[in-house]
Design a protein around this motif. Structure first.
Motif, mmCIF file in Angstrom:
data_model
loop_
_atom_site.group_PDB
_atom_site.id
_atom_site.type_symbol
_atom_site.label_atom_id
_atom_site.label_comp_id
_atom_site.label_asym_id
_atom_site.label_seq_id
_atom_site.Cartn_x
_atom_site.Cartn_y
_atom_site.Cartn_z
ATOM 1 N N ALA A 118 -56.248 7.415 4.598
ATOM 2 C CA ALA A 118 -56.466 8.615 3.790
ATOM 3 C C ALA A 118 -55.557 8.679 2.568
ATOM 4 N N ALA A 119 -54.705 7.696 2.394
ATOM 5 C CA ALA A 119 -53.789 7.671 1.253
ATOM 6 C C ALA A 119 -54.567 7.393 -0.037
ATOM 7 N N PRO A 120 -53.991 7.772 -1.184
ATOM 8 C CA PRO A 120 -54.665 7.461 -2.467
ATOM 9 C C PRO A 120 -54.914 5.965 -2.614
ATOM 10 N N LEU A 121 -55.943 5.629 -3.374
ATOM 11 C CA LEU A 121 -56.337 4.231 -3.530
ATOM 12 C C LEU A 121 -55.201 3.372 -4.055
ATOM 13 N N ALA A 126 -39.968 15.146 2.530
ATOM 14 C CA ALA A 126 -40.208 14.519 3.837
ATOM 15 C C ALA A 126 -40.599 13.060 3.677
ATOM 16 N N ALA A 127 -41.456 12.772 2.684
ATOM 17 C CA ALA A 127 -41.870 11.392 2.447
ATOM 18 C C ALA A 127 -40.703 10.547 1.980
ATOM 19 N N THR A 128 -39.845 11.131 1.136
ATOM 20 C CA THR A 128 -38.659 10.406 0.661
ATOM 21 C C THR A 128 -37.717 10.096 1.816
ATOM 22 N N VAL A 178 -49.694 11.588 6.273
ATOM 23 C CA VAL A 178 -49.992 10.364 5.521
ATOM 24 C C VAL A 178 -48.883 10.048 4.506
ATOM 25 N N PRO A 179 -48.385 11.038 3.738
ATOM 26 C CA PRO A 179 -47.274 10.727 2.824
ATOM 27 C C PRO A 179 -46.040 10.193 3.543
ATOM 28 N N GLN A 180 -45.746 10.722 4.725
ATOM 29 C CA GLN A 180 -44.598 10.220 5.491
ATOM 30 C C GLN A 180 -44.830 8.781 5.936
#
Length: 238
Positions: free
Chosen positions: A98-101, A5-7, A131-133
């Motif tokens: 909320a995404a990774p640093l 989905a993020a891709t 968030v990944p999307q």
């Protein structure tokens, strides 16, 4: 882009951002040419592009370096020009916070007007995105812009030294600024900020090391913010 989905959203962002190469490409070429005309070596030009990655700030720094402005003033002026990125980041934080640093750090480095404009519209119109999307879309939207900017800057730096002095390309720098700024004047607050910056820049033109630019920029931002606040209080802000 750790999930399908993020891709998929990365490629959606890439498609949406691709038309902006017709803006970032020519500006990158112009910066490379003017940097070469100013005497910067190829490695210096590309290092500036890679470390700053901000068109308006790079043009500002280049103009100041041409007149032997002290390094601290050059850095301060470039930062002042790019302060709008802090406001962009603040408005994107609810969607990307909320995404990774490492992703947030990379997004901060790659933040440009185009990626912000596309992303904030997408996030607000599709609030259920994960968030990944969102991160996938953001990185996709800036990818073609970043590639075009760097490649065209490289091309401009390589050919810039071969352009005859009779072409007088120095005139292109103020025109470039006008082309970048004019589309941003969308609200009364923008117009007030622009008017104040022009007036203060003219009044402070005699300050050493082009410090009038910083004074004008800070004053204009305060004037624009106060105008927006006043309009919001009166219910006139759309």
């Amino acid at each position: 882009m750790s999930s399908p989905a993020a891709t998929a959203y990365f490629w959606k962002g890439f498609r949406d951002g691709t038309p902006f190469i017709f803006v970032s490409g020519p500006f990158g070429l112009l910066f490379g040419v003017l940097a070469a005309e100013a005497g910067l070596k190829l490695v210096e030009t590309m290092t500036l592009t890679a470390t700053v990655f901000a068109g308006a700030a790079q043009f500002t720094a280049l103009q100041l370096m041409k007149v032997d402005t002290p390094t601290l003033i050059v850095i301060a002026s470039a930062l002042a020009v790019n302060l709008r990125m802090a406001m962009y980041s603040a408005s994107l934080t609810p969607f990307m916070g909320a995404a990774p640093l490492w992703q947030r750090a990379l997004a901060a480095y790659l933040m440009v007007d185009q990626s912000y404009a596309l992303s904030i519209v997408k996030f607000e119109t599709e609030p259920k995105l994960t968030v990944p999307q969102r991160m996938g879309y953001f990185f996709g939207s800036v990818a073609p812009v970043a590639v075009a900017w760097n490649l065209m800057t490289l091309l401009g730096a390589q050919v810039g030294g071969r352009i005859p002095d009779s072409f007088a390309l120095d005139f292109a720098m103020p025109i470039a600024f006008l082309a970048m700024v004019t589309p941003m004047l969308r609200t009364p607050a923008h117009l007030v900020a622009a008017g104040v910056s022009i007036a203060i820049a003219l009044l402070a033109a005699g300050l050493p090391y082009n410090l009038g630019l910083i004074v004008a920029g800070v004053t204009a931002m305060v004037a624009g913010a106060r105008t927006e606040l006043m309009l919001r209080r009166r219910g006139l802000w759309a």
